[in-house]
Design an enzyme around this catalytic site. Structure first.
Site, PDB file in Angstrom:
ATOM      1  N   GLU A  23      66.071  86.202  76.268  1.00  0.00           N
ATOM      2  CA  GLU A  23      67.310  86.320  75.477  1.00  0.00           C
ATOM      3  C   GLU A  23      67.944  87.701  75.572  1.00  0.00           C
ATOM      4  O   GLU A  23      69.167  87.831  75.620  1.00  0.00           O
ATOM      5  CB  GLU A  23      67.039  85.974  74.008  1.00  0.00           C
ATOM      6  N   ALA A  33      68.310  77.827  76.142  1.00  0.00           N
ATOM      7  CA  ALA A  33      69.577  77.271  75.660  1.00  0.00           C
ATOM      8  C   ALA A  33      70.498  77.048  76.855  1.00  0.00           C
ATOM      9  O   ALA A  33      70.400  77.752  77.860  1.00  0.00           O
ATOM     10  CB  ALA A  33      70.217  78.255  74.695  1.00  0.00           C
TER      11      ALA A  33
HETATM   12  N1  CO8 Z   1      71.786  77.006  80.942  1.00  0.00           N
HETATM   13  C1  CO8 Z   1      72.644  76.314  81.701  1.00  0.00           C
HETATM   14  N2  CO8 Z   1      72.431  76.042  83.005  1.00  0.00           N
HETATM   15  C2  CO8 Z   1      71.291  76.505  83.554  1.00  0.00           C
HETATM   16  C3  CO8 Z   1      70.341  77.214  82.803  1.00  0.00           C
HETATM   17  C4  CO8 Z   1      70.617  77.479  81.445  1.00  0.00           C
HETATM   18  N3  CO8 Z   1      69.756  78.113  80.631  1.00  0.00           N
HETATM   19  N4  CO8 Z   1      69.312  77.534  83.621  1.00  0.00           N
HETATM   20  C5  CO8 Z   1      69.604  77.028  84.823  1.00  0.00           C
HETATM   21  N5  CO8 Z   1      70.805  76.415  84.794  1.00  0.00           N
HETATM   22  C6  CO8 Z   1      71.527  75.746  85.874  1.00  0.00           C
HETATM   23  C7  CO8 Z   1      72.259  76.765  86.779  1.00  0.00           C
HETATM   24  O1  CO8 Z   1      73.487  77.132  86.201  1.00  0.00           O
HETATM   25  C8  CO8 Z   1      72.384  75.984  88.048  1.00  0.00           C
HETATM   26  O2  CO8 Z   1      73.449  75.051  87.920  1.00  0.00           O
HETATM   27  P1  CO8 Z   1      74.543  74.874  89.107  1.00  0.00           P
HETATM   28  O3  CO8 Z   1      73.742  74.305  90.244  1.00  0.00           O
HETATM   29  O4  CO8 Z   1      75.522  73.908  88.522  1.00  0.00           O
HETATM   30  O5  CO8 Z   1      75.076  76.233  89.394  1.00  0.00           O
HETATM   31  C9  CO8 Z   1      71.104  75.169  88.105  1.00  0.00           C
HETATM   32  O6  CO8 Z   1      70.598  75.135  86.767  1.00  0.00           O
HETATM   33  C10 CO8 Z   1      70.072  75.837  88.981  1.00  0.00           C
HETATM   34  O7  CO8 Z   1      69.898  77.177  88.550  1.00  0.00           O
HETATM   35  P2  CO8 Z   1      69.717  78.414  89.559  1.00  0.00           P
HETATM   36  O8  CO8 Z   1      70.598  78.236  90.752  1.00  0.00           O
HETATM   37  O9  CO8 Z   1      69.862  79.685  88.780  1.00  0.00           O
HETATM   38  O10 CO8 Z   1      68.203  78.184  90.005  1.00  0.00           O
HETATM   39  P3  CO8 Z   1      67.097  79.277  90.430  1.00  0.00           P
HETATM   40  O11 CO8 Z   1      65.940  78.469  90.937  1.00  0.00           O
HETATM   41  O12 CO8 Z   1      67.657  80.313  91.313  1.00  0.00           O
HETATM   42  O13 CO8 Z   1      66.652  79.989  89.051  1.00  0.00           O
HETATM   43  C11 CO8 Z   1      66.055  80.068  86.705  1.00  0.00           C
HETATM   44  C12 CO8 Z   1      66.035  79.256  88.018  1.00  0.00           C
HETATM   45  C13 CO8 Z   1      65.149  81.295  86.853  1.00  0.00           C
HETATM   46  C14 CO8 Z   1      65.539  79.162  85.598  1.00  0.00           C
HETATM   47  C15 CO8 Z   1      67.494  80.551  86.434  1.00  0.00           C
HETATM   48  O14 CO8 Z   1      68.372  79.429  86.490  1.00  0.00           O
HETATM   49  C16 CO8 Z   1      67.678  81.220  85.106  1.00  0.00           C
HETATM   50  O15 CO8 Z   1      67.352  82.396  84.955  1.00  0.00           O
HETATM   51  N6  CO8 Z   1      68.235  80.469  84.118  1.00  0.00           N
HETATM   52  C17 CO8 Z   1      68.593  81.016  82.829  1.00  0.00           C
HETATM   53  C18 CO8 Z   1      67.379  81.294  81.964  1.00  0.00           C
HETATM   54  C19 CO8 Z   1      67.870  81.830  80.645  1.00  0.00           C
HETATM   55  O16 CO8 Z   1      68.263  82.970  80.547  1.00  0.00           O
HETATM   56  N7  CO8 Z   1      67.857  80.972  79.628  1.00  0.00           N
HETATM   57  C20 CO8 Z   1      68.458  81.257  78.352  1.00  0.00           C
HETATM   58  C21 CO8 Z   1      67.525  81.964  77.490  1.00  0.00           C
HETATM   59  S1  CO8 Z   1      68.349  82.515  76.015  1.00  0.00           S
HETATM   60  C22 CO8 Z   1      68.126  81.238  74.921  1.00  0.00           C
HETATM   61  O17 CO8 Z   1      67.440  80.285  75.181  1.00  0.00           O
HETATM   62  C23 CO8 Z   1      68.790  81.311  73.560  1.00  0.00           C
HETATM   63  C24 CO8 Z   1      69.911  82.307  73.397  1.00  0.00           C
HETATM   64  C25 CO8 Z   1      71.191  81.894  74.074  1.00  0.00           C
HETATM   65  C26 CO8 Z   1      72.358  82.801  73.745  1.00  0.00           C
HETATM   66  C27 CO8 Z   1      73.460  82.589  74.765  1.00  0.00           C
HETATM   67  C28 CO8 Z   1      74.644  83.506  74.560  1.00  0.00           C
HETATM   68  C29 CO8 Z   1      75.742  83.236  75.580  1.00  0.00           C
END
Ligand code: CO8
Length: 258
Positions: free
Chosen positions: A132, A66
């Site tokens: 999550e 998400a």
């Molecule tokens: N949502 C929004 N933006 C994201 C997301 C995300 N899920 N994942 C990555 N991005 C964005 C980052 O914010 C960043 O943007 P910016 O350059 O503008 O700061 C850009 O993508 C690059 O990300 P990173 O710098 O973090 O890149 P890395 O290579 O270091 O890491 C990862 C990549 C491992 C994918 C890391 O970005 C990460 O862990 N992302 C989040 C994964 C996550 O937790 N996803 C959500 C799962 S939960 C869900 O799907 C449903 C429940 C949601 C409930 C929310 C309640 C608030």
């Protein structure tokens, strides 16, 4: 809100590709992207000529879950009213085969999307996870339920309780991924598989998909009845007659989905 967040392509006859296209956010799924995925699958339902669909992202991410930036501003009531389940159901109800071609991250809602697909193929560098719990919630679109049905209790518990990521090879060992390939071969293989599916009788594919999806939640006796009745329906299809004639005449078959 961009129409380009999700792109629908028709690379060749009978095959559609749904591409998640939010590269700046690792293809995180905002409400707009989820709405467009539902719209694309609803459009595809009306396209009798499409016989196999590939859902994919880019080389870095299938979808990193998400969109956390958007979701952090939503209240529980906003989220309830968004009825995300209706959007996922538009995809889950699509009757013909869907292949998920996964490169990079398939996390949270992204892994849930992959699990709605019928066949998952992945590049060696793909990473799967249900993180999550690490953002204070839990999977809300199949991450506990489709996962336990796919990989069993203990691996579903491990993934959802710890929020850890697993490699494509590990996901394959669990039974979540069907094939692991070099990253740059994933789309080529997905297209090859889609072509194979598109050359088969569409009604047969639809009935097989339905029985495999719905049978396991019925008693075995009822599920066997569903299977038997579906097979009997197919006996009267034109494509069954064409398949048999082609076999006897030692020629290739052409199917019309009738
Ligand atoms: N949502 C929004 N933006 C994201 C997301 C995300 N899920 N994942 C990555 N991005 C964005 C980052 O914010 C960043 O943007 P910016 O350059 O503008 O700061 C850009 O993508 C690059 O990300 P990173 O710098 O973090 O890149 P890395 O290579 O270091 O890491 C990862 C990549 C491992 C994918 C890391 O970005 C990460 O862990 N992302 C989040 C994964 C996550 O937790 N996803 C959500 C799962 S939960 C869900 O799907 C449903 C429940 C949601 C409930 C929310 C309640 C608030």
């Amino acid at each position: 809100m961009s129409e380009q967040d999700i792109i629908l392509e028709f690379p060749e006859a009978h095959i559609a590709v749904v591409r998640i296209n939010r590269p700046k956010a690792y293809n995180a799924l905002n409400l707009n992207a989820r709405t467009l995925i539902a719209e694309k699958f609803n459009d595809l339902k009306a396209r009798e000529d499409i016989r196999a669909v590939i859902i994919t992202g880019n080389e870095k991410a299938f979808a990193a879950g998400a969109d956390l930036k958007e979701m952090s501003a939503l209240s529980a009531i906003d989220y309830y009213k968004a009825h995300i389940e209706r959007l996922y159901n538009a995809f889950a109800d699509y009757p013909r085969p869907v292949i998920a071609a996964v490169n990079g991250f398939a996390l949270g809602g992204g892994m849930e999307l992959a699990m709605i697909s019928d066949i998952v193929i992945a590049g060696k560098g793909a990473r799967f996870g249900q993180p999550e719990v690490k953002v204070g919630v839990m999977p809300g679109a199949g991450g506990t339920q489709r996962l336990v049905r796919a990989v069993g209790k203990y691996n579903a518990m491990r993934l959802c309780l710890t929020g850890m990521m697993v490699s494509a090879d590990e996901a394959k060992d669990m039974g979540l991924v069907c094939e692991v390939l070099e990253d740059d071969k994933v789309m080529t293989r997905a297209m090859e598989m889609a072509r194979e599916l598109a050359a088969l009788p569409p009604l047969g594919l639809e009935h097989i998909k339905y029985a495999i999806l719905h049978g396991p939640d019925m008693s075995l006796e009822s599920a066997l009845g569903l299977e038997r009745k579906s097979m009997q329906v197919l006996l009267s299809s034109d494509d069954r007659a064409e398949a048999t004639a082609a076999f006897l005449e030692k020629r290739g078959a052409t199917y019309k989905g009738e």
